[in-house]
Design a protein around this motif. Structure first.
Motif, PDB file in Angstrom:
ATOM      1  N   ASP A 183       0.805  -1.227   0.000  1.00 29.57           N
ATOM      2  CA  ASP A 183       0.000   0.000   0.000  1.00 29.57           C
ATOM      3  C   ASP A 183       0.834   1.270   0.000  1.00 29.57           C
ATOM      4  OD1 ASP A 183      -2.433  -1.480   0.256  1.00 29.57           O
ATOM      5  OD2 ASP A 183      -2.088  -1.650   2.414  1.00 29.57           O
ATOM      6  N   GLU A 184       2.151   1.151  -0.102  1.00 26.05           N
ATOM      7  CA  GLU A 184       3.021   2.316   0.037  1.00 26.05           C
ATOM      8  C   GLU A 184       2.664   3.450  -0.930  1.00 26.05           C
ATOM      9  OE1 GLU A 184       7.714   3.151   0.826  1.00 26.05           O
ATOM     10  OE2 GLU A 184       7.196   1.517  -0.528  1.00 26.05           O
ATOM     11  N   GLU A 185       2.417   3.131  -2.188  1.00 26.35           N
ATOM     12  CA  GLU A 185       2.089   4.155  -3.178  1.00 26.35           C
ATOM     13  C   GLU A 185       0.746   4.823  -2.855  1.00 26.35           C
ATOM     14  OE1 GLU A 185       1.907   6.809  -6.232  1.00 26.35           O
ATOM     15  OE2 GLU A 185       3.663   5.717  -5.520  1.00 26.35           O
ATOM     16  N   GLU A 186      -0.238   4.037  -2.504  1.00 27.95           N
ATOM     17  CA  GLU A 186      -1.549   4.607  -2.204  1.00 27.95           C
ATOM     18  C   GLU A 186      -1.536   5.406  -0.897  1.00 27.95           C
ATOM     19  OE1 GLU A 186      -4.209   1.263  -2.664  1.00 27.95           O
ATOM     20  OE2 GLU A 186      -4.711   1.971  -4.670  1.00 27.95           O
ATOM     21  N   TYR A 187      -0.687   5.004   0.034  1.00 30.82           N
ATOM     22  CA  TYR A 187      -0.514   5.790   1.261  1.00 30.82           C
ATOM     23  C   TYR A 187       0.002   7.180   0.890  1.00 30.82           C
ATOM     24  CZ  TYR A 187       0.950   7.003   6.013  1.00 30.82           C
ATOM     25  OH  TYR A 187       1.108   7.620   7.237  1.00 30.82           O
ATOM     26  N   TYR A 188       0.992   7.218   0.040  1.00 28.46           N
ATOM     27  CA  TYR A 188       1.528   8.503  -0.423  1.00 28.46           C
ATOM     28  C   TYR A 188       0.437   9.307  -1.131  1.00 28.46           C
ATOM     29  CZ  TYR A 188       4.041  11.893  -3.255  1.00 28.46           C
ATOM     30  OH  TYR A 188       4.446  13.046  -3.863  1.00 28.46           O
TER      31      TYR A 188
ATOM     32  N   TYR B 218     -10.011  10.857  10.828  1.00 21.50           N
ATOM     33  CA  TYR B 218     -10.299  10.248   9.524  1.00 21.50           C
ATOM     34  C   TYR B 218     -10.096  11.286   8.445  1.00 21.50           C
ATOM     35  CZ  TYR B 218     -14.551  12.219  11.525  1.00 21.50           C
ATOM     36  OH  TYR B 218     -15.439  13.030  12.196  1.00 21.50           O
ATOM     37  N   PHE B 219      -9.780  10.815   7.262  1.00 24.26           N
ATOM     38  CA  PHE B 219      -9.666  11.685   6.099  1.00 24.26           C
ATOM     39  C   PHE B 219      -9.895  10.836   4.856  1.00 24.26           C
ATOM     40  CE2 PHE B 219      -5.556  10.581   7.868  1.00 24.26           C
ATOM     41  CZ  PHE B 219      -4.862  10.003   6.821  1.00 24.26           C
ATOM     42  N   TYR B 220     -10.562  11.445   3.877  1.00 23.72           N
ATOM     43  CA  TYR B 220     -10.976  10.736   2.668  1.00 23.72           C
ATOM     44  C   TYR B 220     -10.736  11.614   1.448  1.00 23.72           C
ATOM     45  CZ  TYR B 220     -13.295   7.870   6.100  1.00 23.72           C
ATOM     46  OH  TYR B 220     -13.531   7.069   7.179  1.00 23.72           O
ATOM     47  N   PHE B 221     -10.572  10.967   0.306  1.00 23.76           N
ATOM     48  CA  PHE B 221     -10.536  11.711  -0.946  1.00 23.76           C
ATOM     49  C   PHE B 221     -11.881  12.430  -1.109  1.00 23.76           C
ATOM     50  CE2 PHE B 221      -7.390   8.342  -2.147  1.00 23.76           C
ATOM     51  CZ  PHE B 221      -6.326   9.190  -2.430  1.00 23.76           C
ATOM     52  N   PRO B 222     -11.879  13.697  -1.521  1.00 17.45           N
ATOM     53  CA  PRO B 222     -13.120  14.473  -1.628  1.00 17.45           C
ATOM     54  C   PRO B 222     -14.205  13.827  -2.478  1.00 17.45           C
ATOM     55  CG  PRO B 222     -11.242  15.927  -1.844  1.00 17.45           C
ATOM     56  CD  PRO B 222     -10.699  14.508  -1.836  1.00 17.45           C
ATOM     57  N   GLU B 223     -13.832  13.044  -3.475  1.00 22.99           N
ATOM     58  CA  GLU B 223     -14.854  12.422  -4.333  1.00 22.99           C
ATOM     59  C   GLU B 223     -15.747  11.441  -3.568  1.00 22.99           C
ATOM     60  OE1 GLU B 223     -12.816   9.195  -7.003  1.00 22.99           O
ATOM     61  OE2 GLU B 223     -11.286  10.610  -6.301  1.00 22.99           O
ATOM     62  N   PHE B 224     -15.319  11.055  -2.353  1.00 24.65           N
ATOM     63  CA  PHE B 224     -16.106  10.113  -1.555  1.00 24.65           C
ATOM     64  C   PHE B 224     -16.844  10.784  -0.398  1.00 24.65           C
ATOM     65  CE2 PHE B 224     -12.647   7.581  -3.448  1.00 24.65           C
ATOM     66  CZ  PHE B 224     -13.431   6.747  -4.229  1.00 24.65           C
ATOM     67  N   TRP B 225     -16.724  12.097  -0.268  1.00 24.50           N
ATOM     68  CA  TRP B 225     -17.418  12.823   0.792  1.00 24.50           C
ATOM     69  C   TRP B 225     -18.924  12.801   0.528  1.00 24.50           C
ATOM     70  CZ3 TRP B 225     -14.204  18.019   1.112  1.00 24.50           C
ATOM     71  CH2 TRP B 225     -12.920  17.728   1.550  1.00 24.50           C
ATOM     72  N   GLY B 226     -19.702  12.815   1.596  1.00 20.44           N
ATOM     73  CA  GLY B 226     -21.153  12.946   1.502  1.00 20.44           C
ATOM     74  C   GLY B 226     -21.887  11.694   1.053  1.00 20.44           C
TER      75      GLY B 226
ATOM     76  N   GLY C  13      -6.723  17.811  -1.903  1.00 19.45           N
ATOM     77  CA  GLY C  13      -8.154  17.799  -1.612  1.00 19.45           C
ATOM     78  C   GLY C  13      -8.472  17.099  -0.307  1.00 19.45           C
ATOM     79  N   ALA C  14      -7.796  15.997  -0.062  1.00 21.88           N
ATOM     80  CA  ALA C  14      -8.055  15.217   1.148  1.00 21.88           C
ATOM     81  C   ALA C  14      -7.410  15.830   2.384  1.00 21.88           C
ATOM     82  CB  ALA C  14      -7.549  13.783   0.962  1.00 21.88           C
ATOM     83  N   MET C  15      -6.253  16.480   2.215  1.00 20.87           N
ATOM     84  CA  MET C  15      -5.458  16.864   3.375  1.00 20.87           C
ATOM     85  C   MET C  15      -5.331  18.371   3.617  1.00 20.87           C
ATOM     86  SD  MET C  15      -4.774  13.798   4.273  1.00 20.87           S
ATOM     87  CE  MET C  15      -3.650  14.040   5.626  1.00 20.87           C
ATOM     88  N   LEU C  16      -5.188  19.149   2.575  1.00 19.59           N
ATOM     89  CA  LEU C  16      -4.773  20.538   2.740  1.00 19.59           C
ATOM     90  C   LEU C  16      -5.786  21.385   3.512  1.00 19.59           C
ATOM     91  CD1 LEU C  16      -2.444  22.426   2.177  1.00 19.59           C
ATOM     92  CD2 LEU C  16      -3.523  23.009  -0.002  1.00 19.59           C
TER      93      LEU C  16
ATOM     94  N   ASP D 276      -1.785  19.564   8.964  1.00 25.54           N
ATOM     95  CA  ASP D 276      -0.741  19.266   9.939  1.00 25.54           C
ATOM     96  C   ASP D 276      -0.193  17.846   9.827  1.00 25.54           C
ATOM     97  OD1 ASP D 276      -3.319  18.483  10.793  1.00 25.54           O
ATOM     98  OD2 ASP D 276      -2.716  18.486  12.892  1.00 25.54           O
ATOM     99  N   ILE D 277      -0.914  16.968   9.154  1.00 23.99           N
ATOM    100  CA  ILE D 277      -0.422  15.590   8.977  1.00 23.99           C
ATOM    101  C   ILE D 277      -0.183  15.250   7.504  1.00 23.99           C
ATOM    102  CG2 ILE D 277      -1.403  14.745  11.139  1.00 23.99           C
ATOM    103  CD1 ILE D 277      -3.616  13.377   9.402  1.00 23.99           C
ATOM    104  N   MET D 278      -0.320  16.229   6.635  1.00 26.75           N
ATOM    105  CA  MET D 278      -0.077  16.026   5.215  1.00 26.75           C
ATOM    106  C   MET D 278       1.415  15.807   4.983  1.00 26.75           C
ATOM    107  SD  MET D 278      -1.120  18.692   2.218  1.00 26.75           S
ATOM    108  CE  MET D 278      -0.830  18.323   0.499  1.00 26.75           C
ATOM    109  N   VAL D 279       1.745  14.923   4.047  1.00 25.59           N
ATOM    110  CA  VAL D 279       3.152  14.743   3.673  1.00 25.59           C
ATOM    111  C   VAL D 279       3.437  15.586   2.431  1.00 25.59           C
ATOM    112  CG1 VAL D 279       3.334  12.444   4.707  1.00 25.59           C
ATOM    113  CG2 VAL D 279       2.777  12.661   2.272  1.00 25.59           C
ATOM    114  N   HIS D 280       4.693  16.039   2.320  1.00 27.68           N
ATOM    115  CA  HIS D 280       5.047  16.961   1.248  1.00 27.68           C
ATOM    116  C   HIS D 280       6.098  16.410   0.298  1.00 27.68           C
ATOM    117  CE1 HIS D 280       2.586  19.943   3.212  1.00 27.68           C
ATOM    118  NE2 HIS D 280       3.148  19.568   4.345  1.00 27.68           N
ATOM    119  N   SER D 281       6.496  15.163   0.515  1.00 34.31           N
ATOM    120  CA  SER D 281       7.460  14.546  -0.395  1.00 34.31           C
ATOM    121  C   SER D 281       7.322  13.026  -0.297  1.00 34.31           C
ATOM    122  CB  SER D 281       8.893  14.952  -0.032  1.00 34.31           C
ATOM    123  OG  SER D 281       9.288  14.345   1.183  1.00 34.31           O
TER     124      SER D 281
END
Length: 186
Positions: free
Chosen positions: A18-23, A100-108, A30-33, A38-43
């Motif tokens: 899952d390493e790539e999908e974790y990144y 929790y955090f999700y890709f925006p396309e799955f919100w709602g 959209g999911a993090m910013l 504060d927990i978003m990765v930048h590289s």
């Protein structure tokens, strides 16, 4: 390895594959910013180090991080991540902070509530958790709604608590105790 299921979702420990999908999720603007900056990765390097720590922690007998990959049961597509961090172990049980955090396309679509509800069940019924706390900025109505639908109780409203996007914002804090969870489940 922890693996939980709901009618539509698989919620499981991350695996090395899952390493790539974790990144992807941890670096997705959209999911993090907006709310999880504060927990978003930048590289890639930052993500790889963090991911190695996630895999390592999952093998420890005194595991601290219980954040899981959330995926659609029918396709295996990653939606996001849900879980908790153990802050303290007490004689009555673990005290944890959830999120929790999700890709925006799955919100709602109810996925967040479904996943978080199952993680709460696991925490209280299988993992010896006594208290769950979590929170969100007041403007994050979707996140607050997940907490409410899962039975969490509003504990505090911190007015002008946090600097975010060039202004002070109010933070809401919620909790659920083991006995409150049991009452909810009847």
């Amino acid at each position: 390895m922890i693996r939980l299921e709901t009618p539509r979702l698989v919620i499981r420990d991350y695996m090395s594959c899952d390493e790539e999908e974790y990144y992807q999720i941890k670096s997705d603007e959209g999911a993090m910013l907006k709310y999880q900056w504060d927990i978003m990765v930048h590289s890639r390097e930052e993500s790889d180090r963090e991911f190695a720590g996630v895999l390592e922690d999952a093998l420890k007998p005194d595991r601290k991080f219980y954040f899981f990959r959330v995926e659609l049961k029918e396709s295996g597509r990653q939606l996001g991540s849900v879980g908790y961090t153990v802050g303290e172990r007490t004689p009555v049980g673990k005290l944890v902070h959830a999120g929790y955090f999700y890709f925006p396309e799955f919100w709602g679509q109810g996925y967040g509530t479904e996943a978080f509800g199952e993680v709460l069940r696991f925490a209280f019924e299988e993992d010896g958790v006594y208290r769950v706390t979590t929170g969100c900025l007041q403007e994050n109505r979707g996140s607050e709604r997940i907490m409410q639908k899962c039975g969490l109780i509003k504990e505090a409203e911190h007015v002008d608590w946090q600097w975010h996007q060039d202004r002070m914002k109010t933070r809401l804090e919620y909790r659920l105790l083991k006995q409150e969870y049991r009452q909810l489940k009847g």
